[in-house]
Scaffold this motif. Structure first.
Motif, mmCIF file in Angstrom:
data_model
loop_
_atom_site.group_PDB
_atom_site.id
_atom_site.type_symbol
_atom_site.label_atom_id
_atom_site.label_comp_id
_atom_site.label_asym_id
_atom_site.label_seq_id
_atom_site.Cartn_x
_atom_site.Cartn_y
_atom_site.Cartn_z
ATOM 1 N N GLU A 126 59.907 -115.068 -46.681
ATOM 2 C CA GLU A 126 59.499 -113.672 -46.655
ATOM 3 C C GLU A 126 58.651 -113.355 -47.885
ATOM 4 O O GLU A 126 58.918 -113.852 -48.983
ATOM 5 C CB GLU A 126 60.724 -112.758 -46.629
ATOM 6 N N PRO A 127 57.601 -112.527 -47.714
ATOM 7 C CA PRO A 127 56.779 -112.156 -48.873
ATOM 8 C C PRO A 127 57.551 -111.310 -49.868
ATOM 9 O O PRO A 127 58.381 -110.474 -49.501
ATOM 10 C CB PRO A 127 55.625 -111.369 -48.233
ATOM 11 N N VAL A 128 57.298 -111.536 -51.150
ATOM 12 C CA VAL A 128 57.963 -110.835 -52.241
ATOM 13 C C VAL A 128 56.894 -110.205 -53.117
ATOM 14 O O VAL A 128 55.854 -110.828 -53.395
ATOM 15 C CB VAL A 128 58.860 -111.794 -53.056
ATOM 16 N N GLU A 129 57.151 -108.982 -53.551
ATOM 17 C CA GLU A 129 56.170 -108.317 -54.408
ATOM 18 C C GLU A 129 56.058 -109.061 -55.734
ATOM 19 O O GLU A 129 57.044 -109.585 -56.252
ATOM 20 C CB GLU A 129 56.551 -106.849 -54.635
ATOM 21 N N GLY A 130 54.871 -109.058 -56.290
ATOM 22 C CA GLY A 130 54.626 -109.688 -57.581
ATOM 23 C C GLY A 130 54.237 -111.152 -57.513
ATOM 24 O O GLY A 130 54.233 -111.826 -58.548
ATOM 25 N N THR A 131 53.898 -111.665 -56.335
ATOM 26 C CA THR A 131 53.496 -113.065 -56.208
ATOM 27 C C THR A 131 52.146 -113.158 -55.506
ATOM 28 O O THR A 131 51.849 -112.357 -54.617
ATOM 29 C CB THR A 131 54.532 -113.873 -55.415
ATOM 30 N N CYS A 132 51.351 -114.131 -55.910
ATOM 31 C CA CYS A 132 50.070 -114.402 -55.273
ATOM 32 C C CYS A 132 49.724 -115.872 -55.495
ATOM 33 O O CYS A 132 50.005 -116.426 -56.560
ATOM 34 C CB CYS A 132 48.970 -113.504 -55.839
ATOM 35 N N VAL A 133 49.108 -116.500 -54.511
ATOM 36 C CA VAL A 133 48.783 -117.924 -54.550
ATOM 37 C C VAL A 133 47.291 -118.093 -54.802
ATOM 38 O O VAL A 133 46.460 -117.383 -54.211
ATOM 39 C CB VAL A 133 49.181 -118.610 -53.230
ATOM 40 N N THR A 134 46.958 -118.998 -55.672
ATOM 41 C CA THR A 134 45.579 -119.374 -55.925
ATOM 42 C C THR A 134 45.467 -120.888 -55.910
ATOM 43 O O THR A 134 46.476 -121.606 -55.825
ATOM 44 C CB THR A 134 45.094 -118.813 -57.277
ATOM 45 N N PHE A 135 44.245 -121.391 -56.015
ATOM 46 C CA PHE A 135 43.995 -122.834 -55.973
ATOM 47 C C PHE A 135 43.141 -123.218 -57.173
ATOM 48 O O PHE A 135 42.069 -122.653 -57.388
ATOM 49 C CB PHE A 135 43.303 -123.233 -54.664
ATOM 50 N N THR A 136 43.654 -124.155 -57.952
ATOM 51 C CA THR A 136 42.948 -124.635 -59.130
ATOM 52 C C THR A 136 42.396 -126.036 -58.871
ATOM 53 O O THR A 136 42.786 -126.706 -57.924
ATOM 54 C CB THR A 136 43.888 -124.678 -60.346
ATOM 55 N N LEU A 137 41.513 -126.452 -59.751
ATOM 56 C CA LEU A 137 40.916 -127.781 -59.658
ATOM 57 C C LEU A 137 41.367 -128.614 -60.850
ATOM 58 O O LEU A 137 41.298 -128.162 -62.000
ATOM 59 C CB LEU A 137 39.391 -127.704 -59.630
ATOM 60 N N ASP A 138 41.842 -129.814 -60.569
ATOM 61 C CA ASP A 138 42.181 -130.784 -61.605
ATOM 62 C C ASP A 138 41.474 -132.070 -61.232
ATOM 63 O O ASP A 138 41.971 -132.857 -60.433
ATOM 64 C CB ASP A 138 43.694 -130.990 -61.686
ATOM 65 N N GLY A 139 40.292 -132.281 -61.807
ATOM 66 C CA GLY A 139 39.457 -133.393 -61.358
ATOM 67 C C GLY A 139 38.866 -133.086 -59.991
ATOM 68 O O GLY A 139 38.316 -132.016 -59.743
ATOM 69 N N HIS A 140 39.010 -134.041 -59.068
ATOM 70 C CA HIS A 140 38.571 -133.824 -57.695
ATOM 71 C C HIS A 140 39.701 -133.295 -56.819
ATOM 72 O O HIS A 140 39.508 -133.126 -55.619
ATOM 73 C CB HIS A 140 38.052 -135.143 -57.093
ATOM 74 N N ARG A 141 40.841 -133.055 -57.403
ATOM 75 C CA ARG A 141 42.005 -132.645 -56.624
ATOM 76 C C ARG A 141 42.226 -131.149 -56.780
ATOM 77 O O ARG A 141 42.229 -130.605 -57.882
ATOM 78 C CB ARG A 141 43.232 -133.418 -57.100
ATOM 79 N N SER A 142 42.455 -130.477 -55.655
ATOM 80 C CA SER A 142 42.740 -129.058 -55.642
ATOM 81 C C SER A 142 44.246 -128.859 -55.491
ATOM 82 O O SER A 142 44.871 -129.453 -54.608
ATOM 83 C CB SER A 142 42.001 -128.359 -54.501
ATOM 84 N N LEU A 143 44.831 -128.020 -56.344
ATOM 85 C CA LEU A 143 46.260 -127.784 -56.351
ATOM 86 C C LEU A 143 46.543 -126.314 -56.110
ATOM 87 O O LEU A 143 45.871 -125.436 -56.668
ATOM 88 C CB LEU A 143 46.878 -128.207 -57.691
ATOM 89 N N ALA A 144 47.547 -126.046 -55.274
ATOM 90 C CA ALA A 144 47.994 -124.681 -55.036
ATOM 91 C C ALA A 144 48.975 -124.274 -56.121
ATOM 92 O O ALA A 144 49.907 -125.004 -56.436
ATOM 93 C CB ALA A 144 48.645 -124.574 -53.654
ATOM 94 N N VAL A 145 48.750 -123.092 -56.697
ATOM 95 C CA VAL A 145 49.619 -122.579 -57.758
ATOM 96 C C VAL A 145 50.014 -121.157 -57.397
ATOM 97 O O VAL A 145 49.158 -120.328 -57.085
ATOM 98 C CB VAL A 145 48.918 -122.609 -59.128
ATOM 99 N N GLU A 146 51.297 -120.900 -57.429
ATOM 100 C CA GLU A 146 51.801 -119.553 -57.169
ATOM 101 C C GLU A 146 52.058 -118.843 -58.491
ATOM 102 O O GLU A 146 52.799 -119.338 -59.337
ATOM 103 C CB GLU A 146 53.085 -119.606 -56.344
ATOM 104 N N VAL A 147 51.438 -117.673 -58.640
ATOM 105 C CA VAL A 147 51.597 -116.859 -59.848
ATOM 106 C C VAL A 147 52.603 -115.762 -59.546
ATOM 107 O O VAL A 147 52.477 -115.046 -58.549
ATOM 108 C CB VAL A 147 50.257 -116.248 -60.288
ATOM 109 N N GLN A 148 53.604 -115.636 -60.407
ATOM 110 C CA GLN A 148 54.632 -114.613 -60.256
ATOM 111 C C GLN A 148 54.550 -113.634 -61.417
ATOM 112 O O GLN A 148 54.340 -114.043 -62.567
ATOM 113 C CB GLN A 148 56.023 -115.245 -60.206
#
Length: 491
Positions: free
Chosen positions: A321-343
């Motif tokens: 379930e979605p929770v207030e105060g969270t959002c997902v973004t995608f960062t780059l580390d070299g050629h690899r893209s990683l999903a990071v959730e910010v709270q």
């Protein structure tokens, strides 16, 4: 008695001179000049041959054969040695090149020795399997691992005894018949072992514990580290034996010893990770045989180190379930893209100066985003306590994470959750504009693979079409908050 030559060497840039300075005249660093004692030349080398005086000209050998036209040099692909870890091979550019010297550096206790011992076990197992079969496919007779035919792996420890290394090898499952262990701190013994065994791989743990008797200086000093590295490189090149060399780091995280150590070796890798988490990252700082923008992911456990081929789910929460105060973004580390959730957590402050506690994000950038959110988004958090963090040690410090951090703060302030299938990617300027980010397509492809159906992206970015994903181009922060249903209603 021959007089020793005393020079002064800068441990930062490698400058050398005959006088000590408090500040290096080359790089300008303070307190980096150290005394260096050159080893005297051998007596036999200074004695002229019988019948020849010191003024007699010496015949110069024919050196034309040493230089070849570049068109006549073979370009056949070198057979790299696989490490048994796909992530390790990715960082090295496909495996270990024969005759190369790879320096692995990292914090104490991060897992350098465990990674290399498990790598030694993997290579010993694969080498034994390859040499146990004849060219016609039939099994061959067992042979001696000390025969010197590149059918063994040599692990030399200057920090632990053979029994201690054996205990760790048993714990991580790296016990192999042709994995040879040696415990010594003498450089001559190390070089003699490599020359006599001629292994498929030699591992020296570590460069700061090996001591040469031919030069002065304490173990781990600039003089000793330089001599040890030069001798190991010469041995690796002449015998075509790859060497993995462990290096210590200083308080500020740089590799201990003179800076020339990093210039001499072929590959420099940094083994990173937080002590509170099991995630470990291997980065190539220097690589003569491959890219330097690759990163390998590993998981540290009681049974050793395991590679993480798909780290996408490491930095995302398992809540459905979605929770207030969270959002997902995608960062780059070299050629690899990683999903990071910010709270983000926003509370009313009772202190004269509101508190800002962050983890995994840039603290100075948070202050800027709070001001931009107030000025261009109409949401004031200047008098609130802010707690912002990522999950499992993820890093959201690049500018492309600005939009997700701001969205998480706005979601927490308004008590409005963001849908689980929505991600935000973009940099926010001081004027409130959403600026482009590098390699947006890589990020969106990873988001699409993980099941995200909507992405807030910069409007000034080159238009992209992702099948099954809706892209919402935002020109400024107001547009982005409106797409996320976080725009504050004005009365």
């Amino acid at each position: 008695m021959a007089k020793k030559t005393v020079n002064y060497v800068c441990t930062e840039c490698g400058w050398s001179g005959g006088k000590w300075y408090g500040r290096c005249p080359e790089c300008g660093q303070w307190g980096t000049i150290e005394e260096f004692h050159e080893a005297p030349a051998a007596t036999g080398a200074r004695t002229p041959a019988p019948g020849r005086t010191s003024r007699t000209p010496i015949s110069v050998p024919n050196v034309q054969s040493a230089a070849k036209p570049i068109t006549s040099i073979s370009t056949d692909t070198v057979n790299r040695l696989p490490t048994g870890f796909g992530e390790f091979d990715r960082v090295l550019g496909g495996g270990i090149v024969p005759g190369s010297v790879v320096l692995i550096a990292g914090e104490p206790g991060i897992g350098k020795s465990t990674l290399l011992l498990e790598t030694a076990g993997n290579i010993a197992k694969s080498v034994a399997a390859a040499h146990s079969r004849t060219p016609d496919g039939s099994d061959s007779e067992p042979h001696d691992a000390h025969a010197g035919t590149h059918d063994s792996v040599l692990y030399i420890s200057g920090e632990e005894s053979q029994a201690q290394v054996r205990l760790r090898a048993s714990r991580i499952g790296a016990v192999e018949e042709n994995l040879l262990l040696a415990a010594t701190t003498d450089l001559s013994t190390v070089l003699g072992l490599i020359d006599s065994v001629r292994p498929a791989l030699a591992i020296v743990d570590s460069a700061q514990t090996i001591v040469s008797q031919d030069v002065d200086g304490i173990s781990g000093g600039s003089t000793q580290v330089r001599e040890v590295a030069s001798a190991l490189i010469d041995s690796a090149k002449s015998l075509d034996v790859p060497v993995l060399l462990v290096g210590h780091v200083t308080k500020d995280g740089s590799i201990a010893g003179p800076r020339t150590l990093e210039h001499l070796v072929d590959v420099v890798c940094q083994f990173e990770g937080e002590s509170q988490t099991a995630l470990r990252l291997l980065r190539a700082v220097k690589n003569r045989f491959g890219p330097t923008d690759e990163v390998g992911c590993f998981d540290m456990s009681g049974e050793g180190i395991e590679e993480v081929r798909d780290p996408a789910g490491l930095f995302l929460s398992s809540q459905n379930e979605p929770v207030e105060g969270t959002c997902v973004t995608f960062t780059l580390d070299g050629h690899r893209s990683l999903a990071v959730e910010v709270q983000s957590l926003v509370t009313n402050s009772v202190l004269p100066t509101p508190r800002r506690a962050v983890n995994g994000v840039d603290p100075s950038r948070i202050a800027m985003l709070v001001a931009v959110l107030y000025r261009h988004g109409g949401i004031s958090l200047l008098q609130n306590d802010l707690y912002i963090s990522t999950i499992a040690g993820g890093q959201a410090k690049e500018p492309g994470c600005d939009l997700a951090i701001t969205a998480a703060m706005a979601s927490a302030a308004l008590n409005k959750p963001i849908a689980k299938n929505v991600c935000a990617i973009g940099e926010i300027s001081l004027t409130g504009q959403v600026r482009p980010v590098p390699r947006l397509e890589y990020r969106l492809r990873e988001a699409q693979r993980l099941g995200f159906t909507k992405a807030i992206v910069p409007a000034t970015q080159k238009p992209l079409k992702m099948e099954g994903m809706t892209l919402a181009p935002a020109t400024n922060l107001k547009d982005a908050l409106a797409f996320l249903h976080l725009a504050k209603q004005r009365h």
